[in-house]
Design a protein around this motif. Structure first.
Motif, PDB file in Angstrom:
ATOM      1  N   LYS A 158       0.808  -1.216   0.000  1.00  8.67           N
ATOM      2  CA  LYS A 158       0.000   0.000   0.000  1.00  8.67           C
ATOM      3  C   LYS A 158       0.842   1.267   0.000  1.00  8.67           C
ATOM      4  O   LYS A 158       0.417   2.291  -0.522  1.00  8.67           O
ATOM      5  N   ILE A 159       2.007   1.218   0.608  1.00  9.49           N
ATOM      6  CA  ILE A 159       2.850   2.401   0.735  1.00  9.49           C
ATOM      7  C   ILE A 159       4.185   2.125   0.052  1.00  9.49           C
ATOM      8  O   ILE A 159       4.729   1.014   0.122  1.00  9.49           O
ATOM      9  N   LEU A 160       4.696   3.154  -0.594  1.00 10.76           N
ATOM     10  CA  LEU A 160       5.951   3.060  -1.326  1.00 10.76           C
ATOM     11  C   LEU A 160       6.907   4.121  -0.806  1.00 10.76           C
ATOM     12  O   LEU A 160       6.546   5.297  -0.688  1.00 10.76           O
ATOM     13  N   ALA A 161       8.127   3.686  -0.430  1.00  8.20           N
ATOM     14  CA  ALA A 161       9.169   4.598   0.054  1.00  8.20           C
ATOM     15  C   ALA A 161      10.189   4.818  -1.057  1.00  8.20           C
ATOM     16  O   ALA A 161      10.675   3.849  -1.655  1.00  8.20           O
ATOM     17  N   ILE A 162      10.495   6.092  -1.319  1.00  9.56           N
ATOM     18  CA  ILE A 162      11.386   6.464  -2.412  1.00  9.56           C
ATOM     19  C   ILE A 162      12.548   7.277  -1.855  1.00  9.56           C
ATOM     20  O   ILE A 162      12.344   8.305  -1.203  1.00  9.56           O
ATOM     21  N   GLY A 163      13.789   6.802  -2.091  1.00  7.57           N
ATOM     22  CA  GLY A 163      14.982   7.546  -1.718  1.00  7.57           C
ATOM     23  C   GLY A 163      15.508   8.348  -2.889  1.00  7.57           C
ATOM     24  O   GLY A 163      15.360   7.948  -4.051  1.00  7.57           O
ATOM     25  N   SER A 164      16.144   9.479  -2.598  1.00  6.97           N
ATOM     26  CA  SER A 164      16.557  10.384  -3.665  1.00  6.97           C
ATOM     27  C   SER A 164      17.918  10.976  -3.353  1.00  6.97           C
ATOM     28  O   SER A 164      18.436  10.881  -2.239  1.00  6.97           O
ATOM     29  N   ARG A 170      10.735   9.929   0.523  1.00 13.38           N
ATOM     30  CA  ARG A 170       9.318  10.274   0.448  1.00 13.38           C
ATOM     31  C   ARG A 170       8.472   9.019   0.404  1.00 13.38           C
ATOM     32  O   ARG A 170       8.879   8.017  -0.187  1.00 13.38           O
ATOM     33  N   LEU A 171       7.285   9.131   1.018  1.00 15.77           N
ATOM     34  CA  LEU A 171       6.349   8.019   1.086  1.00 15.77           C
ATOM     35  C   LEU A 171       5.102   8.375   0.291  1.00 15.77           C
ATOM     36  O   LEU A 171       4.532   9.467   0.472  1.00 15.77           O
ATOM     37  N   TYR A 172       4.701   7.443  -0.574  1.00 13.75           N
ATOM     38  CA  TYR A 172       3.505   7.608  -1.394  1.00 13.75           C
ATOM     39  C   TYR A 172       2.608   6.393  -1.191  1.00 13.75           C
ATOM     40  O   TYR A 172       3.062   5.311  -0.791  1.00 13.75           O
ATOM     41  N   SER A 173       1.331   6.562  -1.503  1.00 17.14           N
ATOM     42  CA  SER A 173       0.365   5.459  -1.409  1.00 17.14           C
ATOM     43  C   SER A 173      -0.341   5.318  -2.746  1.00 17.14           C
ATOM     44  O   SER A 173      -0.643   6.325  -3.407  1.00 17.14           O
TER      45      SER A 173
END
Length: 925
Positions: A158-164, A170-173
């Motif tokens: 359900k949740i996606l963690a993105i490193g940059s 950042r966390l998106y759903s």
């Protein structure tokens, strides 16, 4: 002889660049090898390369949770959806930009792709979408201020963690939740390398390039996410009042009532805030940083410039593995970040880390060395340790039975490879300079190598040691080596001193120095005939010289060539020699008459292969191309030729015609692949690739090769290596051949199961009639009919229906022409079938019958190879059972001793009790 050679496997290169992926069962490892993908079966100790090829090197991989679909993206952003069941590319998708990470969701419904500062979510194949396109985009997230580097899914997808690179996570759903909004975690001071969710929670761990690891705790539980009912807001219509319909009037906002509606919205929002203030503050998703750890502190004591390059996390055991640029990796136990294990594998950067499902095996990849390791950290043992040549392979040789391959490289290492498994089982590092030649003895007991360090070394294959070292009276750079059929003589040619040196292997002494050449001796070859010790040598002085040192000493016969010679090879029967010259010709000479019989023109078959930085045209470049390696087929009718090109040519000797031309690679990541330069690179100032580029981060390396350089070191310079074929060798059985190229050691073999090749076929011969004859116990007739149909499964079925007692009678009733064909089938069945004793009886009976018939040496070598492999397998099993029985017998003896000692103690106790009772009786009396 058939030439349906297909790419089978790649040896000598185990890892190039990109991430590593374990299969769901944890027994196999998937590794990108240039523009190919290799699967290493760690349980059965085998490797196989998928029969697919990309136009550029693969950099990013991920495997679906079901283990059937593999997403592979190359360095140009072209994604391939690969089916591991059919081993084919199902679909292609062009991202047109480099991709930094690909990750499947745990439920297998989606996969996410990091491209530039965006994250794309696609529906995974297999999910019904109603569209033909396999890459169906679901969502796109824009939020990062710099390139995205890593990603991870929560356990419920359900949740996606993105490193940059902007130092934030950042966390998106995917779905809309009432108590979740796009969340940003910013506590790092460098690029995010990895981020990992915990198991069954939304807790998160983020790791940056400077070694900082932050542990984050989520305020809500997984079941507390509330799905929101959000209706899409329709845009305000700009139609005229007269043209507006009733629907438009209902949707549009009246301009006169704007103030009243704003007041109503404010009042409703205030009421909602007052009512749900407590619920919102308690249920809204927030993250709290529990701890910050500095993982680089123990590494910086040794190297201040060390950085954290890769990381992996096993969620079930909560073990974190981090790799550094110094070649060391550490294991930590979360959340306390206790270090439980550390190891240094090399001094190169660890570019990829992966953990299998059980968390026992850790895969480590080093792109600088081309090294791939699988480490079992609990027992501290290597499950797999493979490393290719640090530089280009220069020579290759098959063993007499075709079971082993020896390769020598410019790094001075000699490696032995098992053809069946595809793994290197021994590496010799005694040479201190590039190896120029390698050859096996005909009895397969030792292997010989020559080097530019002026030595020729003999290695024992059984004991794995260097038992002989041959040197010259004065330092000489040796350019080639050869061994006679008996295995008693070894000869090597000089590169700076134009002489040939002859040693005795048994005595280890120099027997003769053959002088006569006026240029560097580039190739020598002994006559393969068992009764001859003749030697042929070629040089840059445009001569071919035939020697027989044991009989005539330094006397020789000289044959003039049209150009500088590059390679010489004998025909298997020893009657002819083939010489490759600098003018791209192959000249065939008869040894006894010393006359030239055939000439093969090969310049137009090589191809120009213009480099991106070449100043000359393709026509001028073609004049400098030539064959540098030759090899005869097992029957001597064909020649395999390769050199300064991507093409390998097979020629018919008698007809002097090309039979087949094979392009060894389509990898555009290598140089000199195309005949013409791309027009897009031509500017008003000339070719853009001729502009020297310097980068401070790369230490001032240049992107242009030095003038006149032929051999490139990809690890030291930034230039693209040119595609080359350095050495070729046919298998003694003739069913495969190996090519030492820029990409590695490529193995091409015949896939006989896919080719329908009937022999003397008749209309009445059908599978039904064959099975009917076998049912009538007409074994010889059924076997002959099956051989004529030439279907391997039907032949094996008929053979296995013949009773063991009728084998000899059936073979004796067959004509002689069928013996060799059945030997080929039995040899193939010996390697795969479980009926070992049954096929051993067949092989013995066929070999006895083959005494009176003419059977090709290639067939006998294939049967010998199959028997040797079976012998090695049974020997391992017998040794294992032998030592296991010894341990069990020793344990049983120990148990018996313990039992006897216990019984003795019990008897002693009983006797003591009886004696004490008697004493008490006496005392009472």
């Amino acid at each position: 002889m058939k030439f349906a050679y297909k790419f089978n496997n790649i040896l000598g290169t185990v890892y190039r660049h990109g991430n590593l992926v374990f299969t769901p069962d944890g027994n196999s490892l998937i590794s990108p090898v240039g523009n190919k993908i290799t699967i290493y079966n760690l349980k059965n100790n085998k490797s196989c390369t998928l029969p697919i090829e990309s136009r550029y090197n693969y950099t990013t991989l991920d495997l679906a949770p079901n283990g059937c679909i593999l997403i592979a993206v190359n360095e140009e952003g072209e994604a391939h959806m690969i089916s591991l069941i059919s081993k084919t590319i199902v679909h292609r998708y062009r991202f047109k930009r480099p991709i930094h990470a690909v990750k499947f969701s745990p439920d297998g419904k989606y996969f996410a792709v990091c491209k530039e500062s965006n994250v794309f979510i696609f529906k995974a194949p297999g999910q019904f979408s109603g569209e033909y396109n396999a890459f169906v985009m679901e969502r796109v997230f824009h939020g990062s201020y710099d390139e995205t580097t890593c990603l991870d899914w929560s356990f419920d997808s359900k949740i996606l963690a993105i490193g940059s690179k902007d130092m934030s996570t950042r966390l998106y759903s995917l779905e809309k939740f009432q108590n979740f909004k796009t969340y940003s975690l910013s506590s790092h001071t460098d690029t995010i390398v990895s981020c990992f969710f915990e198991k069954d929670t939304y807790d998160l761990t983020t790791i940056s390039r400077n070694g900082q690891a932050c542990v984050w705790e989520c305020t809500i539980e997984p079941g507390q996410l509330v799905v929101g009912d959000f209706q899409p807001v329709k845009k305000k219509s700009r139609n005229n009042e007269n043209d507006s319909s009733e629907d438009d009037i209902e949707v549009n906002v009246n301009e006169n009532n704007e103030d009243t509606e704003k007041e109503m919205v404010k009042n409703s929002s205030l009421n909602d805030e007052n009512k749900n203030n407590e619920e919102t503050s308690s249920n809204l998703l927030h993250y709290k940083r529990l701890a910050r750890h500095y993982l680089l502190d123990p590494v910086k004591k040794q190297d201040k410039n060390a950085i954290l390059t890769s990381a992996a996390y096993h969620k079930e055991s909560r073990i974190l593995i981090v790799g550094f640029s110094t070649g060391s990796f550490f294991l930590y136990e979360l959340p306390e970040m206790n270090m439980i294990h550390s190891l240094s594998i090399s001094e190169q950067i660890i570019t990829a880390i992966s953990v299998n499902q059980t968390g026992d095996w850790i895969a480590l990849g080093c792109s600088g060395l081309g090294q791939l390791l699988v480490w079992e950290w609990q027992s501290e043992t290597y499950v797999m340790k493979q490393q290719g040549h640090a530089n280009n392979m220069s020579c290759v040789a098959y063993s007499a039975d075709g079971q082993y391959i020896a390769t020598g490289g410019a790094d001075g290492k000699l490696k032995l490879w098992n053809v069946l498994s595809g793994f290197c089982f021994i590496t010799f590092e005694e040479h201190t300079a590039p190896i120029t030649g390698v050859t096996f003895s005909y009895n397969k007991k030792f292997v010989i190598s020559s080097s530019l360090d002026g030595t020729v070394r003999a290695y024992d294959i059984t004991r794995y040691r260097n038992f002989r070292t041959f040197t010259t009276p004065r330092p000489v750079q040796l350019s080639c080596v050869s061994v006679d059929y008996s295995g008693e003589l070894v000869a090597a040619g000089g590169q700076d001193v134009f002489e040939i040196f002859l040693w005795s292997i048994k005595l280890g002494r120099l027997l003769e120095i053959l002088s006569g050449h006026e240029g560097p001796v580039c190739s020598i070859a002994f006559n393969p005939s068992p009764t001859s010790t003749a030697l042929a040598s070629v040089s840059w002085d445009k001569t071919l010289r035939l020697w027989n040192a044991l009989e005539n000493g330094s006397q020789h016969e000289t044959l003039e060539l049209t150009s500088d010679a590059l390679c010489v090879v004998y025909k298997p029967d020893g009657e002819e020699v083939a010489v490759a010259t600098l003018d791209s010709n192959i000249s065939i000479f008869h040894v006894r008459t010393a006359t030239q019989t055939h000439t093969i023109e090969g310049r137009n078959d090589l191809g120009s292969g213009r480099s991106e930085s070449d100043l000359v045209t393709s026509k001028q470049n073609l004049k400098a191309r030539a064959f540098t390696s030759l090899c005869y087929s097992a029957d001597g009718d064909y020649i395999l030729a390769g050199g300064q090109s991507k093409n390998v040519c097979i020629y018919h000797v008698q007809e002097t015609l090309i039979v087949k031309k094979i392009e060894i690679t389509q990898n555009r990541s290598l140089d000199a692949m195309d005949d013409f330069i791309n027009r897009r690179k031509m500017t008003d100032f000339g070719n853009i690739d001729l502009v020297e580029e310097r980068d401070e981060n790369e230490g001032g390396k240049v992107a242009l090769k030095l003038p006149g350089t032929k051999k490139l070191d990809p690890g030291q310079r930034t230039t693209k290596p040119e595609v080359r074929v350095f050495s070729l060798q046919f298998s003694p059985s003739g069913d495969s051949w190996a090519a030492a190229t820029t990409e590695g050691l490529l193995i091409y073999s015949l896939n006989k199961d896919m080719v329908f090749d009937p022999w003397e076929l008749d209309v009445s011969i059908t599978p039904t009639s064959i099975r009917a004859a076998s049912a009538k116990l007409e074994h010889s007739n059924a076997l002959m009919m099956a051989i004529k149909l030439n279907e391997s499964n039907i032949i094996q079925e008929i053979i296995e229906k013949i009773p063991p007692n009728d084998i000899e009678l059936t073979i004796q009733s067959l004509p002689d022409v069928y013996i060799e064909k059945i030997l080929n089938i039995v040899g193939n069945s010996l390697e795969n079938s479980r009926h070992l004793e049954f096929y051993l009886k067949w092989s013995v009976a066929l070999l006895l019958q083959a005494k009176s018939t003419k059977v090709s040496p290639a067939t006998l070598l294939m049967v010998q190879r199959a028997l040797q492999r079976r012998y090695d397998q049974i020997a391992k099993i017998c040794d294992f059972n032998k030592y296991t029985l010894q341990v069990l017998s020793q344990l049983s003896l120990n148990v018996k001793k313990k039992n006897t000692s216990k019984n003795n103690e019990e008897d002693d106790v009983k006797s003591e009790n009886n004696s004490s009772d008697e004493e008490l009786m006496d005392y009472s009396d």
